[in-house]
Every structure is written in structure tokens, then in C-alpha cells.
Design a protein around this motif. Structure first.
Motif, PDB file in Angstrom:
ATOM      1  N   HIS A   1       0.845  -1.187   0.000  1.00  0.00           N
ATOM      2  CA  HIS A   1       0.000   0.000   0.000  1.00  0.00           C
ATOM      3  C   HIS A   1       0.882   1.239   0.000  1.00  0.00           C
ATOM      4  N   ILE A   2       0.505   2.229  -0.809  1.00  0.00           N
ATOM      5  CA  ILE A   2       1.229   3.496  -0.740  1.00  0.00           C
ATOM      6  C   ILE A   2       0.733   4.221   0.511  1.00  0.00           C
ATOM      7  N   ALA A   3       1.675   4.558   1.394  1.00  0.00           N
ATOM      8  CA  ALA A   3       1.284   5.148   2.682  1.00  0.00           C
ATOM      9  C   ALA A   3       0.887   6.609   2.531  1.00  0.00           C
ATOM     10  N   GLU A   4       0.227   7.125   3.574  1.00  0.00           N
ATOM     11  CA  GLU A   4      -0.163   8.544   3.595  1.00  0.00           C
ATOM     12  C   GLU A   4       1.064   9.421   3.327  1.00  0.00           C
TER      13      GLU A   4
ATOM     14  N   GLN B   1       2.910   9.999   0.793  1.00  0.00           N
ATOM     15  CA  GLN B   1       3.978   9.667  -0.153  1.00  0.00           C
ATOM     16  C   GLN B   1       3.731  10.224  -1.543  1.00  0.00           C
TER      17      GLN B   1
ATOM     18  N   GLY C   1      -1.864   1.704   4.097  1.00  0.00           N
ATOM     19  CA  GLY C   1      -2.339   2.643   3.072  1.00  0.00           C
ATOM     20  C   GLY C   1      -2.719   3.958   3.718  1.00  0.00           C
ATOM     21  N   GLY C   2      -3.658   4.651   3.117  1.00  0.00           N
ATOM     22  CA  GLY C   2      -4.044   5.939   3.691  1.00  0.00           C
ATOM     23  C   GLY C   2      -5.235   6.519   2.978  1.00  0.00           C
TER      24      GLY C   2
END
Lengths: 258, 239
Positions: free
Chosen positions: B31-34, B36, B132-133
């Protein structure tokens, strides 16, 4: 589960979820748009402080959740920071691989650190909402924002079923382990496969039973629930204004200093 | 900087350790984190995902209008996807990972319903688990609920038409869908931060063992489902 069980204990639980969502969203957007390291770190401290002091969470709880996205953040930042440079470039750290020099220079490191700090700020802002608002209150908020009823109902049902299925999956796993399951990599794949398929079968059949139960109670296609009375979200709007002003102040200060 | 002072074995060791570290990425790494992605890219990926979610929403609405039972069953399927992503599978590198459920979801429920269920599951993962975010929701929905499932579904349908055995079809669909999810994640990160090839090496190439593991897992799940619940699979139009 996860943040939810802490959110249920928060003194802010009864406050209007839209107000809390507004604080979180505004802080995230300002932090993202400013894109500077100091603003990110400051947002993390500020939103962490709000979550702990106002939201009634322990520092340890907040710290535990902050660690979760660190893996992706660290890998993403490292991948961004490490670049290929021509030989004889002035790098902080570097090793030659083939004809190129792979390493980190000052500008790249600063850029990576900025992204990392900005991400921490946004993550902390999101946790303010997650650690003070249970999902059931959030879905009520979405209903008030005129999100389609079917979508909200699906969210509510999925949320409810997650606990039922997790409980079933946990019990199957214990049963498998007590029968010497998960002994090797190959065995693990088999066991996880059987576990997943059994959970799916149970979910499907339980769905049928839930539908039969609903129909026998006069279900006509809509699951109407009464919204809870919430405390006014006014303090959240003041908090949002304060957080935003402080973020912009730090942004101006960082721009002035650098 | 004098690089010759570093012995060759130390350099090789450092590279091996770095590679091993990358190979042992935890599951939330997909997951692309908050934070980024910059705001413009967050909005852009959100806009790209919206049409797929809208189409998925209307396809679900149509199914629910025809048979109200579908709502409960789809909700159960969404909850299943969430629980599936919390299970641990061993990877060939010795680490543990969690299945994405991309392939299984697409094969069982079709790509349109998966987009909506994926959106809801990703919101819950962001809020409840910190994976993720919310600001990167659009990008994650596109990679994990749109692009991956589309590839899985297309591969499965193609192999089904080519009369390939369902086991091979399911394996290829799950493994390729999983891998494609990582490729899209790499492109999403690479486009913003530069060096798509670099992100592909770190995020996609190293995930090949995990994709194979997920493919094998999906085959096991599918075989058990065929054995015990053929009726349900016919109802879902899988077989």
C-alpha cells in the motif's frame, strides 16, 4: 479491531464525526501542500498531542500505530534517495556498481527526509480521526454527506461481518495448529488455502442465513438505522483553525530560515 | 571519496544485505502510505479511479435491484477480502506475507464489483490497520482494486476460452494480477519521485516470489471451493 477498540474508549467518541474528520482532513491537506520537513514533523507532534491529550489515547498506543506505515515509508524514501551518479561525484555515501556510483547526495537526502517527515505528519493527522471515531460513527457521517445509501449500507455490513469472519478464521487456525498444521512452507500454503476457502464457504452460507433472517423480519431492501445524537463539532472547527494557523506559521518560518 | 579502500567482499556483502532487506518487506509494503504522493497526484489517481468505482457501483446496484440477497452476499465477500488480506502466507524467501486477494476477488466476483469492494476494504485497512491511507486512497484503489483485478480477470477469461485447465488459469490470474499490482504501485511512485525502473526493481521484481506464493494459495482455495461448493461458483458464474 485495530484502531477501533481504542476509538470506542476515546472521550471524543460522542463528538460529531464530521467535525473530527474536518480537523484531520484540513491538517493532512495543509501538511501535504506545504511539503516541508518542519511542517511535517510539527503536524505529527501537534496531531499526536491532540490525539493523546484531547482524544484520551496513551502515547504508547499512538506510537504503536505510527510504526505501522514506517516500513513502506522507509522503503519508499530509501528508493527515492539512492540514485546512480557519474563516477567521481561528491556523495555523502556511495559504492561503485559497474560504471556508475550508487549512493546518496545532500540534495537527495534532504528531499527524502522531507517526504518522510511530511508523510509522518499526514499519518498522524489520519490517526486523530481513526483513534477518536469508531467506524459506525464514520459511516453515519458519510450518510449525512449524501454518500449513496447502498455504499454506506455495504460499508456497515462489511464492517459487521469482518468481526464474525475473523472470529471464525481464528478458531479454524487454532484447530489447524493443534493438529500440527503450518509445519513447513508447503504445508502452510495448503493450510492457509483450506482456511481461506472454509472462511469463504462459511461467509457465503452465513450470508444466506442473514438474508433469510432479515426477510423474515420484513426486510424490503434498506437497512435503516437511527443516527445517534452527537455533541456539537464546534470545538473541532476551532481546533482545525488553530492547527492550520500553526502549520502555516511553521511553513513561513521554515521558508524564511532556509 | 576513495572507494578502493572498501574491500570487494564488504561491498558484495552490503549489496546482498540490502537486497535481502528489500526482499523481506512486510505485507503493508504494497500500500502506498499517507503522504507519499503530492496533492496533485493524489487527486489525479482519485479521478482515474472514480469511473471504475462508479461503473462497479452501478453494476452492484443493478444486481441488488434484481435480487436484494446480493447485497448481503457481496458484503460477506467484502468482509472475506478483508479477512483474507490479514492471513499470513509463507514466501519463498523465508519471510511472511499477506495475500492481496486481487486474483481471487477478480475471479470470484468480477472486476467491476471488486473495484467497489476493494475501495471499502482499503478504507477499512487505512482506518483500522494503518495500511495505506486516505490521501493515497485513489492511487491504492487504482493499483489494488482496478488494475490488478482487471489483469487477473482478463488472464482467467482468456485461459478459460483457450481451454486451459482451471488450476493453471487461476494460478496465472492470481500471480500475474498480484505482480501487476506491484508494477502499477512502482509506476505510481516512480512517476512522482523519478526512476520508474528503480522502483520496479525494488517493488515489483522482488515481489515475484510473493506472487508465486499467492498464485499457489489461490489454486488451493479454488480447488477446495470446486470440491465443496460448486453451486456457489456456478452462481457467481466462475465455472
Amino acid at each position: 479491531m485495530g484502531t477501533d477498540r481504542y476509538a470506542y474508549c476515546s472521550p471524543l467518541r460522542r463528538m460529531d464525526p464530521l467535525g473530527k474528520g474536518f480537523v484531520s482532513l484540513l491538517a493532512s491537506v495543509v501538511c501535504l501542500c506545504c511539503g516541508m520537513a518542519a511542517v511535517g514533523l510539527f503536524t505529527m507532534l501537534l496531531m499526536g498531542g491532540l490525539t493523546i491529550l484531547w482524544g484520551g489515547q496513551k502515547l504508547r498506543t499512538f506510537g504503536h500505530f505510527m510504526k505501522i506505515p514506517l516500513a513502506f515509508l522507509a522503503i519508499g524514501s530509501l528508493t527515492m534517495v539512492v540514485q546512480a551518479y557519474p563516477p567521481e561525484s561528491a556523495l555523502l555515501v556511495g559504492i561503485p556498481v559497474g560504471d556508475m556510483l550508487w549512493g546518496v547526495d545532500r540534495a537527495g537526502l534532504w528531499e527524502g527526509a522531507s517526504m518522510f517527515c511530511r508523510a509522518l505528519g499526514v499519518v498522524a493527522s489520519m490517526y486523530f480521526l481513526a483513534l477518536t471515531t469508531p467506524v459506525v460513527d464514520l459511516t453515519q457521517g458519510l450518510r449525512r454527506l449524501h454518500v449513496p445509501a447502498l455504499m454506506v449500507e455495504l460499508m456497515e455490513l462489511i464492517y459487521r461481518f469482518i468481526f464474525t469472519l475473523t472470529d471464525g478464521a481464528d478458531r479454524i487456525r487454532v484447530a489447524q495448529k493443534s493438529r500440527l498444521g503450518y509445519g513447513s512452507a508447503r504445508r502452510s500454503i495448503d493450510d492457509v488455502g483450506v482456511l481461506a476457502s472454509m472462511v469463504f464457504l462459511r461467509a457465503w452460507r452465513q450470508g444466506d442465513r442473514v438474508y433469510a433472517a432479515l426477510e423474515s423480519r420484513g426486510y424490503t431492501g434498506a437497512l435503516t438505522t437511527l443516527a445517534r445524537d452527537y455533541e456539537s463539532g464546534k470545538p473541532c472547527f476551532w481546533a482545525a483553525a488553530g492547527v492550520c494557523a500553526a502549520q502555516l506559521g511553521i511553513f513561513a518560518l521554515e521558508r524564511w530560515l532556509l | 571519496m576513495n572507494h578502493n579502500s572498501v574491500p570487494r567482499w564488504a561491498r558484495t556483502g552490503a549489496m546482498a544485505a540490502a537486497l535481502l532487506g528489500v526482499l523481506l518487506q512486510p505485507a503493508s509494503a504494497m500500500h502506498i502510505a499517507e503522504g507519499q504522493l503530492p496533492p496533485t497526484w493524489c487527486i489525479l489517481w482519485g479521478l482515474v479511479s472514480v469511473p471504475f468505482v462508479v461503473v462497479g457501483f452501478f453494476s452492484i446496484k443493478k444486481r441488488v435491484d434484481l435480487a436484494p440477497r446480493a447485497k448481503i452476499l457481496l458484503a460477506m465477500c467484502g468482509a472475506f477480502a478483508f479477512v483474507l488480506s490479514a492471513l499470513k502466507i509463507p514466501s519463498i524467501t523465508g519471510s511472511c506475507s499477506h495475500p492481496t486477494g486481487v486474483g481471487l476477488g477478480a475471479v470470484l466476483f468480477g472486476p467491476t464489483a471488486t473495484a467497489v469492494l476493494g475501495l471499502i476494504v482499503l478504507i477499512f485497512q487505512a482506518l483500522l490497520l494503518g495500511h495505506g491511507g486516505l490521501t493515497t486512497l485513489g492511487a491504492n484503489v487504482f493499483s489494488m482494486a482496478v488494475a490488478g483485478p482487471l489483469v487477473s480477470w482478463a488472464v482467467y477469461q482468456l485461459l478459460k476460452k483457450a481451454k486451459v485447465s482451471p488450476t493453471v488459469g487461476v494460478f496465472c490470474a492470481a500471480a500475474l494480477g498480484d505482480l501487476f499490482t506491484y508494477v502499477v504501485t512502482s509506476v505510481q511512485m516512480g512517476v512522482v519521485h523519478g526512476g520508474i525502473a528503480k522502483f520496479l526493481t525494488v517493488f515489483a521484481l522482488t515481489q515475484i516470489p510473493l506472487s508465486i506464493a499467492e498464485g499457489l494459495l489461490t489454486v488451493v482455495v479454488f480447488n477446495v471451493l470446486v470440491k465443496y461448493s460448486e453451486n456457489e461458483l456456478h452462481e457467481l458464474a466462475v465455472l
